[in-house]
Design a protein around this motif. Structure first.
Motif, mmCIF file in Angstrom:
data_model
loop_
_atom_site.group_PDB
_atom_site.id
_atom_site.type_symbol
_atom_site.label_atom_id
_atom_site.label_comp_id
_atom_site.label_asym_id
_atom_site.label_seq_id
_atom_site.Cartn_x
_atom_site.Cartn_y
_atom_site.Cartn_z
ATOM 1 N N GLU A 1 0.915 -1.289 -0.041
ATOM 2 C CA GLU A 1 -0.245 -0.090 0.029
ATOM 3 C C GLU A 1 0.860 1.418 0.112
ATOM 4 O O GLU A 1 0.372 2.246 -0.719
ATOM 5 N N MET B 1 0.335 3.810 -2.936
ATOM 6 C CA MET B 1 0.226 5.206 -2.703
ATOM 7 C C MET B 1 1.363 6.230 -3.520
ATOM 8 O O MET B 1 0.721 7.152 -4.171
ATOM 9 N N VAL B 2 2.543 6.038 -3.217
ATOM 10 C CA VAL B 2 3.434 6.742 -3.705
ATOM 11 C C VAL B 2 3.261 6.813 -5.376
ATOM 12 O O VAL B 2 3.346 7.639 -6.244
ATOM 13 N N VAL C 1 10.050 4.717 -7.300
ATOM 14 C CA VAL C 1 8.624 4.209 -7.835
ATOM 15 C C VAL C 1 8.856 4.570 -9.541
ATOM 16 O O VAL C 1 8.700 3.970 -10.286
ATOM 17 N N ALA D 1 10.479 3.196 -2.451
ATOM 18 C CA ALA D 1 9.304 4.308 -2.571
ATOM 19 C C ALA D 1 9.841 5.402 -3.368
ATOM 20 O O ALA D 1 9.525 6.303 -4.013
ATOM 21 N N ALA D 2 11.328 5.485 -3.026
ATOM 22 C CA ALA D 2 12.173 6.700 -3.981
ATOM 23 C C ALA D 2 12.418 6.184 -5.302
ATOM 24 O O ALA D 2 12.822 7.231 -6.181
ATOM 25 N N GLN E 1 0.512 6.511 -7.179
ATOM 26 C CA GLN E 1 -0.805 7.050 -7.342
ATOM 27 C C GLN E 1 -0.424 8.539 -7.440
ATOM 28 O O GLN E 1 -0.964 9.226 -8.244
ATOM 29 N N LEU E 2 0.367 8.949 -6.531
ATOM 30 C CA LEU E 2 0.920 10.348 -6.346
ATOM 31 C C LEU E 2 1.559 10.877 -7.426
ATOM 32 O O LEU E 2 2.008 11.837 -7.739
ATOM 33 N N TYR E 3 2.373 9.905 -8.236
ATOM 34 C CA TYR E 3 3.238 10.178 -9.409
ATOM 35 C C TYR E 3 2.196 9.947 -10.555
ATOM 36 O O TYR E 3 2.577 9.733 -11.769
ATOM 37 N N GLN E 4 0.764 9.941 -10.318
ATOM 38 C CA GLN E 4 -0.151 10.014 -11.339
ATOM 39 C C GLN E 4 -0.086 8.649 -12.174
ATOM 40 O O GLN E 4 -0.837 8.541 -13.167
#
Ligand SMILES: Nc1ncnc2c1ncn2[C@@H]1O[C@H](COP(=O)(O)OP(=O)(O)O)[C@@H](O)[C@H]1O
Ligand SMILES: [Mg+2]
Lengths: 282, 342
Positions: free
Chosen positions: B96, B100-101, B151, B148-149, B103-106
């Protein structure tokens, strides 16, 4: 080097605009809602407190207070509910503040701020998730109110209007909480800092006492309190006793006053909070 | 042409603490710069300025050719950040967190899901993917944070003390990941308190102290200044110190004869700078044995951050205290404390 970079998509252009803000805010809202399901005890405590208030006030103070010339405990309970509803939604403030302070101290705010995402999305995502929780609490509280004898007398549409005003007030206050959370150094400080100021706000009001009975210098404060406007609006829209008779404009036009106050609070505190967020340093 | 990361004259003060006192940096594209310094030197502040999290009081910086102060949002598209404390949501699962990351990168949710799965495999987190990150060990959280960095594949990466607080095995594993990453051409700025780490991962090293870069160069150049490796011997009897010194002098650089070997009489410890590594140690032992010298202890010492500091500044690195790693990020108040004077 296969999975690390070859298959990785490249960062797209920021999607900008309102659509981008909404999309990013919803991603963060979803994240906060998932968190709530993983910490159910927080949600439960959030429910227990207002329910306990209703029961304590109804059965402990019930008969001893005089509402509009009546000492009927049922009248008191009808009077009480608007105040408890309003007090409950404003407690969302503390949740928002603590959540954001926690994200700051865990370095999550740094992660979000290093991503090409909409500026206000982290805070909007937080306040929207709190709104969901507040809605749940209000529903439970309404059921408990109905059980102890509170009633709606002006029809469902007006009652829904009252609930909308309550949730809007809660949403507005959660932006104040967001600002507090960004301004303190620990989640603990955000929780207590987020609660302390709520006591004067909720007690220097018409929620539990008629301002008529207050000292003359404090009375205008109570009458112009945004919190009082919402309580007064709810009593009118629910058809509950205790509507304050006063010449003060917000007491004469409580629905408008409540709406305006909430919108002003959102406009001011959202601006301040987003600005603070942009320069936040954990 | 300025490098992928370029900074000039960065100054940042917090109240009366000068965190950055004119930092200049240049990291050519595709290379790794190790920012080496003790606690409180200004490493994190430098990273925060370069990753758009903090505005400097003075100075300029570009990352991937973009002005950090003028176009922070553009810079954010080109960087990956793994901060000093693993920034993962501990109530979300590893999967998750990464989704989330994404999706924040579209990314749409399918693409985000696919990318999360790839990264979880790559970082050996597949088995724990659906557990809340709360249950992860320090090393696992670090890996998740690094994932996460990554993605999207950022051309420029920042890692702030990626291995502080990890045990040696996890540190090794993370080094492998980092090496693989930079072999793909990513430009990396890495901060560390360990010379060994900078030596292992970085092409160039900049040593920072009190908000200033006090030395820069390749790790070989720095080690040459520091004296490189040395053999330390503790002999059993005081009387053996003098003959041992003669033996050890043979292994020294040779230009100062007996003076190449420094002696601490009261501890019976002799130290000589050497080149040749562990193999040499066996020879030294044999030679000492041949002249009948009994030894209590012998070892090969590689230069540490402290050695670099002593050679550069004449004093040991002033440390606030050992970091306790990323597992328990300290309360935010801690960082606001004034640094004790060196
Ligand atoms: N937000 C802050 N407020 C006050 N002082 C700070 C803040 N951030 C860092 N400092 C101070 O700036 C100096 C450099 O800190 P930092 O960049 O975190 O060092 P490092 O990462 O090398 O340990 C320290 O003295 C630290 O206490
Ligand atoms: Mg640091």
């Amino acid at each position: 080097m296969t999975t690390l970079t070859d298959t990785a998509p490249h960062a797209p252009a920021p999607r900008g605009g309102i659509a981008g803000s909404i999309a990013d805010s919803l991603v963060v809202t979803k994240r906060n809602l998932i968190r709530m399901t993983r910490i159910p005890e927080m949600v439960v405590f959030g429910l227990v407190q207002p329910v306990m208030f209703v029961i304590l006030f109804s059965f402990v103070f019930g008969g001893s207070l005089n509402i509009g010339g009546s000492t009927d405990p049922k009248a008191y309970r009808e009077f009480l509910m608007a105040g408890i509803f309003a007090q409950t939604v404003t407690f969302a403030t503390a949740g928002a503040g603590a959540g954001i302070a926690d994200d700051m101290s865990k370095g999550l705010v740094d992660r979000f701020r290093s991503l090409p995402m909409a500026r206000g999305a982290v805070l909007t995502g937080r306040t929207l998730a709190d709104l969901v929780q507040t809605t749940l609490t209000v529903v439970v509280l309404a059921v408990v109110g109905l059980l102890v004898g509170w009633r709606i007398h002006e029809g469902i549409p007006k009652a829904l209007g009252a609930f909308a005003l309550l949730l809007l007030l809660g949403y507005a206050f959660s932006w104040i909480g967001a600002l507090i959370g960004l301004s303190v150094r620990t989640p603990e400080a955000a929780t207590s800092g987020g609660l302390i100021w709520l006591f004067p706000v909720t007690f220097v009001s018409n929620a539990f006492v008629d301002p008529e009975q207050m000292a003359s210098w404090i009375r205008p404060i109570a009458e112009w309190n945004p919190f009082s406007a919402t309580v007064q609006a709810c009593r009118e829209l629910f058809g509950n006793p205790g509507v304050v008779q006063s010449d003060a404009w917000p007491m004469q036009h409580p629905v408008w006053a409540s709406l305006l106050w909430s919108l002003v609070i959102i406009a001011v505190f959202r601006t301040l909070a987003v600005r603070k967020y942009r320069s936040a340093s954990a | 042409m300025p490098g992928a990361i370029h900074a000039e004259g960065l100054v940042k003060t917090f109240g009366d603490v000068t965190a950055l006192d004119g930092v200049d940096l240049d990291v050519p594209e595709g290379t790794v710069l190790g920012l080496l310094g003790p606690n409180g030197a200004g490493k994190t502040t430098t990273v925060r300025v370069l990753t758009t999290l903090l505005r400097p009081d003075r100075g300029t910086a570009t990352v991937a050719g973009i002005d950090v102060l003028a176009h922070p949002n553009e810079v954010r598209r080109s960087i990956g950040l793994s901060g000093q404390f693993a920034a993962v949501d501990e109530y979300l699962t590893g999967r998750e967190n990464l989704q989330m990351v994404g999706q924040l990168y579209q990314m749409d949710s399918r693409a985000a899901k696919r990318r999360a799965g790839e990264l979880l495999d790559r970082f050996h987190l597949a088995d724990a993917a659906d557990r809340p990150a709360k249950t992860y060990s320090g090393g696992m959280r670090r890996r998740l944070d690094l994932a996460a960095a990554l993605v999207v594949s950022p051309p420029v990466m920042f890692m702030d003390e990626p291995t502080t607080g990890l045990d040696p095995r996890n540190r090794q594993a993370l080094w492998e990941v980092i090496k693989e990453l930079v072999s793909g051409g990513t430009t990396l700025l890495l901060t560390t308190q360990y010379l060994e780490e900078a030596d292992h991962l970085a092409h160039d090293i900049a040593v920072v102290d009190h908000g200033k870069v006090i030395a820069r160069g390749t790790s070989d150049q720095l080690k040459a200044r520091t004296g490189g490796e040395r053999v330390e011997v503790v002999v059993h009897e005081r009387a053996a110190v003098a003959p041992a010194r003669e033996v050890l002098a043979r292994y020294g650089p040779g230009d100062r004869g007996l003076d190449d070997v420094s002696v601490e009489d009261h501890t019976r410890k002799l130290t000589v700078p050497v080149t040749g590594g562990a193999k040499l140690l066996a020879e030294v032992i044999r030679d000492l044995d041949a002249v009948g010298i009994e030894i209590d202890d012998i070892g090969l010492r590689r230069p540490t951050l402290d050695d670099v500091f002593i050679s550069l500044t004449g004093h040991a690195a002033a440390r606030e205290r050992e970091e306790d790693g990323e597992e328990r990020p300290p309360a935010r108040g801690r960082k606001h404390r004034k640094e004790p004077a060196a």
